[in-house]
Design a protein around this motif. Sequence first.
Motif, PDB file in Angstrom:
ATOM      1  N   GLY A 275       0.682  -1.117   0.042  1.00 38.02           N
ATOM      2  CA  GLY A 275       0.161   0.037   0.128  1.00 38.02           C
ATOM      3  C   GLY A 275       0.958   1.169  -0.096  1.00 38.02           C
ATOM      4  N   PHE A 276       1.809   1.413   0.751  1.00 35.28           N
ATOM      5  CA  PHE A 276       2.792   2.370   0.848  1.00 35.28           C
ATOM      6  C   PHE A 276       3.474   2.629  -0.662  1.00 35.28           C
ATOM      7  CE2 PHE A 276       7.071   4.160   0.978  1.00 35.28           C
ATOM      8  CZ  PHE A 276       6.805   5.114   1.838  1.00 35.28           C
ATOM      9  N   PHE A 277       3.877   1.482  -1.179  1.00 32.74           N
ATOM     10  CA  PHE A 277       4.520   1.960  -2.505  1.00 32.74           C
ATOM     11  C   PHE A 277       3.445   2.220  -3.592  1.00 32.74           C
ATOM     12  CE2 PHE A 277       8.193  -0.786  -0.729  1.00 32.74           C
ATOM     13  CZ  PHE A 277       9.203   0.281  -0.928  1.00 32.74           C
ATOM     14  N   GLY A 278       2.503   1.676  -3.399  1.00 32.33           N
ATOM     15  CA  GLY A 278       1.111   1.949  -4.144  1.00 32.33           C
ATOM     16  C   GLY A 278       0.869   3.192  -4.062  1.00 32.33           C
ATOM     17  N   GLY A 279       0.770   4.074  -2.945  1.00 30.41           N
ATOM     18  CA  GLY A 279       0.428   5.390  -2.787  1.00 30.41           C
ATOM     19  C   GLY A 279       1.642   6.115  -3.325  1.00 30.41           C
ATOM     20  N   LEU A 280       2.855   5.787  -2.954  1.00 24.43           N
ATOM     21  CA  LEU A 280       4.072   6.340  -3.420  1.00 24.43           C
ATOM     22  C   LEU A 280       4.098   6.492  -5.147  1.00 24.43           C
ATOM     23  CD1 LEU A 280       6.988   7.681  -2.938  1.00 24.43           C
ATOM     24  CD2 LEU A 280       7.808   5.312  -3.299  1.00 24.43           C
ATOM     25  N   LEU A 281       3.739   5.589  -5.684  1.00 21.32           N
ATOM     26  CA  LEU A 281       3.690   5.637  -7.126  1.00 21.32           C
ATOM     27  C   LEU A 281       2.580   5.779  -7.992  1.00 21.32           C
ATOM     28  CD1 LEU A 281       6.372   2.507  -7.270  1.00 21.32           C
ATOM     29  CD2 LEU A 281       6.856   4.732  -7.315  1.00 21.32           C
ATOM     30  N   GLY A 282       1.495   5.665  -7.093  1.00 18.89           N
ATOM     31  CA  GLY A 282       0.103   6.037  -7.573  1.00 18.89           C
ATOM     32  C   GLY A 282      -0.573   4.838  -8.615  1.00 18.89           C
ATOM     33  N   ILE A 283      -0.196   3.684  -8.124  1.00 15.86           N
ATOM     34  CA  ILE A 283      -0.596   2.533  -8.715  1.00 15.86           C
ATOM     35  C   ILE A 283      -1.424   1.672  -7.938  1.00 15.86           C
ATOM     36  CG2 ILE A 283       1.404   2.572 -10.432  1.00 15.86           C
ATOM     37  CD1 ILE A 283       2.711   0.435  -8.559  1.00 15.86           C
ATOM     38  N   GLY A 284      -1.736   2.067  -6.756  1.00 16.70           N
ATOM     39  CA  GLY A 284      -2.729   1.035  -5.955  1.00 16.70           C
ATOM     40  C   GLY A 284      -2.072  -0.128  -5.333  1.00 16.70           C
ATOM     41  N   GLY A 285      -0.585  -0.557  -5.719  1.00 14.31           N
ATOM     42  CA  GLY A 285       0.043  -1.523  -5.119  1.00 14.31           C
ATOM     43  C   GLY A 285      -0.251  -2.912  -6.056  1.00 14.31           C
TER      44      GLY A 285
END
Length: 249
Positions: free
Chosen positions: A15-25
């Motif tokens: 979730g963190f990386f999804g939010g960071l990269l705008g892809i949802g994870g």
Amino acid sequence: MLDFILNIIIGGLLGFFGGLLGIGGGLFAIPTLSLLYGMDQQLAQGTALAMVVPNIVLGLYKYNQRNKIEWKAGTILSLSAFILSWFGAVIAIDLDHRTMRQIFIGFLIFIAIWNIIQTLGKRMSTGLRHLPWPYFATLGSMSGFLGGLFGVGSAVIATPIITMFFGATQVVAQGLSLAIAVPTTAATLATYSFHGQVNWMTGFAMAIGGVLTVSYGVRAAHSLPQHILKTVFSVFVLISAALLYGQLE
């Protein structure tokens, strides 16, 4: 119970990386589910979507708070993407899982190379260009179809195109892409679920973790330079592709 807690932790990281990269994870959840749980490609994609949908909704809300989304463009993109996402999902369900994984690996490599080219090109963002609506509809349709096919959400496809051809900054493109992803991931999840390709218990636990951390990823995205975001994205995508390729051998 231990497995449920572990899935929450994994979902939190994704979730963190999804939010960071705008892809949802979802882009990273699929390799994770394939490698750690031995899921075939379609089941991994469907289960990842169960985590991704709430992450994307929350991520969209947070991006809009920090950088107001162009809702006129977002509406055109999301409607056209929604229509085509179902077709992509139906095709994916019927493909041999090994063939589906090989296509997915090729897709990951293509996306990573595309982002690297953008980073090296150092093209300056001039602000979202208000092109005629057919341009946005075409992008939405293509993103929706590929998002449905690969179960990763349309944001993965749309973000690099919006930055390269529509002049948007990375964070603006990521927020706008999430507007496309909300209806398409919901439609794709429904299709995968109908065909029994979702492990709801695993997906639900990962969704809890993702919802708890996606806001921190969005906050980090707005504090990092564009080239850093693109580099992190490309590195993680290539690692995912390499790990999945190794599993094919």
